[in-house]
Scaffold this active site. Structure first.
Site, PDB file in Angstrom:
ATOM      1  N   HIS A  60     -42.224 -41.173  60.709  1.00 44.75           N
ATOM      2  CA  HIS A  60     -40.943 -41.597  60.122  1.00 44.75           C
ATOM      3  C   HIS A  60     -39.779 -40.778  60.690  1.00 44.75           C
ATOM      4  O   HIS A  60     -38.777 -41.339  61.135  1.00 44.75           O
ATOM      5  CB  HIS A  60     -40.933 -41.479  58.594  1.00 44.75           C
ATOM      6  CG  HIS A  60     -39.529 -41.489  58.077  1.00 44.75           C
ATOM      7  ND1 HIS A  60     -38.814 -42.654  57.945  1.00 44.75           N
ATOM      8  CD2 HIS A  60     -38.666 -40.474  57.803  1.00 44.75           C
ATOM      9  CE1 HIS A  60     -37.572 -42.352  57.576  1.00 44.75           C
ATOM     10  NE2 HIS A  60     -37.449 -41.036  57.482  1.00 44.75           N
ATOM     11  N   ASP A  79     -33.516 -31.328  71.746  1.00 47.61           N
ATOM     12  CA  ASP A  79     -34.898 -31.308  71.269  1.00 47.61           C
ATOM     13  C   ASP A  79     -34.931 -30.394  70.065  1.00 47.61           C
ATOM     14  O   ASP A  79     -34.077 -29.518  69.937  1.00 47.61           O
ATOM     15  CB  ASP A  79     -35.829 -30.724  72.336  1.00 47.61           C
ATOM     16  CG  ASP A  79     -35.718 -29.208  72.385  1.00 47.61           C
ATOM     17  OD1 ASP A  79     -34.721 -28.705  72.931  1.00 47.61           O
ATOM     18  OD2 ASP A  79     -36.603 -28.520  71.829  1.00 47.61           O
ATOM     19  N   ASP A 126     -40.244 -26.387  78.729  1.00 44.61           N
ATOM     20  CA  ASP A 126     -39.463 -25.176  78.540  1.00 44.61           C
ATOM     21  C   ASP A 126     -40.200 -24.061  79.276  1.00 44.61           C
ATOM     22  O   ASP A 126     -41.407 -24.119  79.485  1.00 44.61           O
ATOM     23  CB  ASP A 126     -39.264 -24.872  77.054  1.00 44.61           C
ATOM     24  CG  ASP A 126     -38.113 -23.882  76.832  1.00 44.61           C
ATOM     25  OD1 ASP A 126     -37.525 -23.416  77.830  1.00 44.61           O
ATOM     26  OD2 ASP A 126     -37.809 -23.570  75.671  1.00 44.61           O
ATOM     27  N   SER A 127     -39.438 -23.041  79.658  1.00 41.11           N
ATOM     28  CA  SER A 127     -39.926 -22.056  80.616  1.00 41.11           C
ATOM     29  C   SER A 127     -40.679 -20.893  80.002  1.00 41.11           C
ATOM     30  O   SER A 127     -41.236 -20.080  80.722  1.00 41.11           O
ATOM     31  CB  SER A 127     -38.711 -21.477  81.334  1.00 41.11           C
ATOM     32  OG  SER A 127     -37.810 -20.951  80.356  1.00 41.11           O
ATOM     33  N   GLY A 128     -40.654 -20.779  78.694  1.00 39.26           N
ATOM     34  CA  GLY A 128     -41.230 -19.593  78.076  1.00 39.26           C
ATOM     35  C   GLY A 128     -40.171 -18.552  77.789  1.00 39.26           C
ATOM     36  O   GLY A 128     -40.413 -17.575  77.091  1.00 39.26           O
ATOM     37  N   GLY A 129     -38.970 -18.777  78.302  1.00 44.16           N
ATOM     38  CA  GLY A 129     -37.866 -17.842  78.109  1.00 44.16           C
ATOM     39  C   GLY A 129     -37.454 -17.709  76.652  1.00 44.16           C
ATOM     40  O   GLY A 129     -36.688 -16.826  76.304  1.00 44.16           O
ATOM     41  N   TYR A 130     -37.924 -18.592  75.821  1.00 43.27           N
ATOM     42  CA  TYR A 130     -37.600 -18.544  74.395  1.00 43.27           C
ATOM     43  C   TYR A 130     -38.851 -18.169  73.595  1.00 43.27           C
ATOM     44  O   TYR A 130     -38.806 -17.292  72.739  1.00 43.27           O
ATOM     45  CB  TYR A 130     -37.082 -19.907  73.958  1.00 43.27           C
ATOM     46  CG  TYR A 130     -36.727 -20.013  72.501  1.00 43.27           C
ATOM     47  CD1 TYR A 130     -35.626 -19.338  71.975  1.00 43.27           C
ATOM     48  CD2 TYR A 130     -37.493 -20.799  71.637  1.00 43.27           C
ATOM     49  CE1 TYR A 130     -35.303 -19.448  70.634  1.00 43.27           C
ATOM     50  CE2 TYR A 130     -37.158 -20.917  70.296  1.00 43.27           C
ATOM     51  CZ  TYR A 130     -36.076 -20.238  69.803  1.00 43.27           C
ATOM     52  OH  TYR A 130     -35.758 -20.350  68.473  1.00 43.27           O
ATOM     53  N   GLY A 177     -29.526 -20.298  73.888  1.00 41.06           N
ATOM     54  CA  GLY A 177     -28.993 -19.205  73.077  1.00 41.06           C
ATOM     55  C   GLY A 177     -28.184 -19.633  71.870  1.00 41.06           C
ATOM     56  O   GLY A 177     -27.525 -18.803  71.246  1.00 41.06           O
ATOM     57  N   GLN A 205     -26.265 -18.993  79.145  1.00 42.61           N
ATOM     58  CA  GLN A 205     -26.424 -18.080  78.004  1.00 42.61           C
ATOM     59  C   GLN A 205     -25.057 -17.458  77.688  1.00 42.61           C
ATOM     60  O   GLN A 205     -24.045 -18.033  78.034  1.00 42.61           O
ATOM     61  CB  GLN A 205     -27.499 -17.023  78.310  1.00 42.61           C
ATOM     62  CG  GLN A 205     -28.924 -17.595  78.353  1.00 42.61           C
ATOM     63  CD  GLN A 205     -29.468 -18.030  76.990  1.00 42.61           C
ATOM     64  OE1 GLN A 205     -28.910 -17.705  75.933  1.00 42.61           O
ATOM     65  NE2 GLN A 205     -30.566 -18.790  77.009  1.00 42.61           N
ATOM     66  N   ASP A 218     -35.295 -17.802  81.508  1.00 42.10           N
ATOM     67  CA  ASP A 218     -34.083 -17.155  81.008  1.00 42.10           C
ATOM     68  C   ASP A 218     -34.430 -16.165  79.901  1.00 42.10           C
ATOM     69  O   ASP A 218     -35.583 -16.081  79.478  1.00 42.10           O
ATOM     70  CB  ASP A 218     -33.123 -18.218  80.442  1.00 42.10           C
ATOM     71  CG  ASP A 218     -33.720 -18.958  79.242  1.00 42.10           C
ATOM     72  OD1 ASP A 218     -34.954 -19.095  79.196  1.00 42.10           O
ATOM     73  OD2 ASP A 218     -32.958 -19.386  78.355  1.00 42.10           O
TER      74      ASP A 218
HETATM   75  N1  PRF Z   1     -33.847 -20.778  76.176  1.00 37.39           N
HETATM   76  C1  PRF Z   1     -35.010 -21.465  76.421  1.00 37.39           C
HETATM   77  N2  PRF Z   1     -35.542 -22.295  75.513  1.00 37.39           N
HETATM   78  C2  PRF Z   1     -34.904 -22.462  74.334  1.00 37.39           C
HETATM   79  C3  PRF Z   1     -33.706 -21.787  74.032  1.00 37.39           C
HETATM   80  C4  PRF Z   1     -33.147 -20.902  74.999  1.00 37.39           C
HETATM   81  O1  PRF Z   1     -32.095 -20.274  74.827  1.00 37.39           O
HETATM   82  C5  PRF Z   1     -33.346 -22.193  72.733  1.00 37.39           C
HETATM   83  C6  PRF Z   1     -32.177 -21.756  71.964  1.00 37.39           C
HETATM   84  N3  PRF Z   1     -31.920 -22.532  70.837  1.00 37.39           N
HETATM   85  C7  PRF Z   1     -34.332 -23.087  72.303  1.00 37.39           C
HETATM   86  N4  PRF Z   1     -35.259 -23.235  73.277  1.00 37.39           N
HETATM   87  N5  PRF Z   1     -35.635 -21.297  77.582  1.00 37.39           N
END
Ligand code: PRF
Length: 376
Positions: free
Chosen positions: A340, A271, A92-96, A221, A194, A146
């Protein structure tokens, strides 16, 4: 990366497919265990492979960038080598994480300035440096940078944020051309749709993302606090627009029921921290319902943890023993519960795939959804 669509269900929009990358095959639909800092919490790589049989795990750019930091990962020869995992990795990019974890952050056109949750130091993420970090990590699938909007989110903000995410995507794509892979294999970039819970924005975003012709596409999102009906509505709308011949990844979802419902709407990859996080709190997911292993009723129940389970812990240990481990706050309890739950999630998506191919998915899903909400 190649994606082969093997079967589309006749009664739902569920699909069975096969992704092939340099690190092997991912049979879809798939659930990807979360290994935030390069470790699926409490689970050995050997258990992930031999027992849970995960085809792909997740890492987080935000965490890995802060610790152990990019130069160490480069010295190791990438995250696969560092953690000794030769199957697929998605980052994941860090955008979250920047929005959910960083102590404070300032979003601008250029990128996001944020304060580390570890030591309070300041850092800056832009589409360009995130692509470079994801190259250094060496994931098979890299997520675009994002902005994940919160819920609720006012329409004007959701719209501006979606356009920012689109502009950032273009910068990710442009920059990747300047930064070749570091470890000799192809890395795919997945852009992220998004648009919060607004149908017109989701439509616009899905069309924009689809036009990029990426190896796969993601839906972000969602599962951020909106009612599930709204999540399903958005997923369906977006899946109907995204290309059929590319995998679709719904980020950060969800409960076992959410997994099956989203598969039925056309999602191929998901995930979530839920199976591991809830395991550490004593919540076990099974095909018959949810067990809270801390409950006193299991105190003298010497039956296997899950007689229908698919990992060795399920029949090796008893409920009474696992309850005791939780009561004594032993590490082993959390480890057993994590194995489990991940084993159950991976079984669930594999069985879904089998049912899709057999043409019996809808019937099976209806039965599973009814059972899985039981409290045992
Ligand atoms: N953007 C990114 N990672 C994420 C999300 C997202 O919107 C979400 C939203 N449930 C989880 N992980 N980059």
């Amino acid at each position: 990366m190649e994606f082969e669509l093997l079967k589309t269900d006749e009664h739902t929009k569920a699909r069975a497919g096969k992704i092939t990358t340099s690190h092997g095959v991912i049979e879809t639909p798939i659930f990807m265990p979360v290994g935030t800092v390069g470790s699926v919490k409490g689970v050995h790589q050997r258990e992930l492979k031999d027992d849970i049989n995960a085809d792909i795990i997740l890492g987080n750019t935000y965490h890995l960038y802060l610790r152990p930091q990019t130069p160490i990962l480069e010295k190791a020869g990438g995250l696969h080598k560092f953690i000794n995992w030769d199957r697929n990795i998605l980052t994941d990019s860090g955008g979250y994480q920047v929005y959910s974890l960083a102590a404070n952050r300032k979003i601008k056109e250029e990128g996001v300035k944020f304060k580390s949750h570890i030591d309070g130091s300041f850092h800056f993420f832009s589409p360009e440096n995130v692509m470079e970090i994801e190259r250094s990590i060496g994931a098979d699938i890299m997520m675009a940078f994002d902005e994940c909007t919160p819920y609720p989110c006012e329409y004007g903000y959701a719209k501006r944020s979606m356009h920012l995410t689109h502009r950032w995507l273009d910068r990710c794509i442009a920059h990747l051309e300047k930064v070749p892979p570091k470890y000799g294999y192809h890395q795919s970039l997945f852009p992220i749709v998004q648009g919060s819970v607004y149908k017109d924005l989701r439509t616009q975003s899905a069309e924009y993302i689809a036009s990029k012709n990426a190896d796969g596409n993601a839906i972000g999102g969602l599962s951020v606090g909106e009612p599930v009906e709204q999540m399903y509505e958005m997923t369906e709308l977006v899946c109907d627009i995204l290309p059929k011949d590319k995998p679709r990844y719904l980020m950060g979802v969800g409960t076992p029921i959410n997994i099956l419902e989203n598969i039925a709407l056309g999602v191929d990859m998901m995930d979530c921290v839920m199976p591991t996080r809830n395991a550490r709190n004593g919540m076990l997911f099974t095909a018959k319902g949810i067990i809270n292993i801390k409950n006193k009723k299991w105190e003298d129940d010497f039956s296997p943890i899950d007689p229908d389970g698919h990992t060795y812990v399920d029949t090796y240990y008893t409920k009474a023993y696992l309850r005791h481990l939780f009561a004594a706050n032993e590490f082993l309890g959390k480890q057993i519960a994590s194995i489990h739950n991940l084993g159950f999630y991976l079984w669930l998506v594999r069985e879904a795939r089998r049912q899709i191919i057999a043409g019996t998915f809808l019937q099976w899903k209806t039965k599973m959804v009814a059972n899985m909400s039981n409290r045992l």
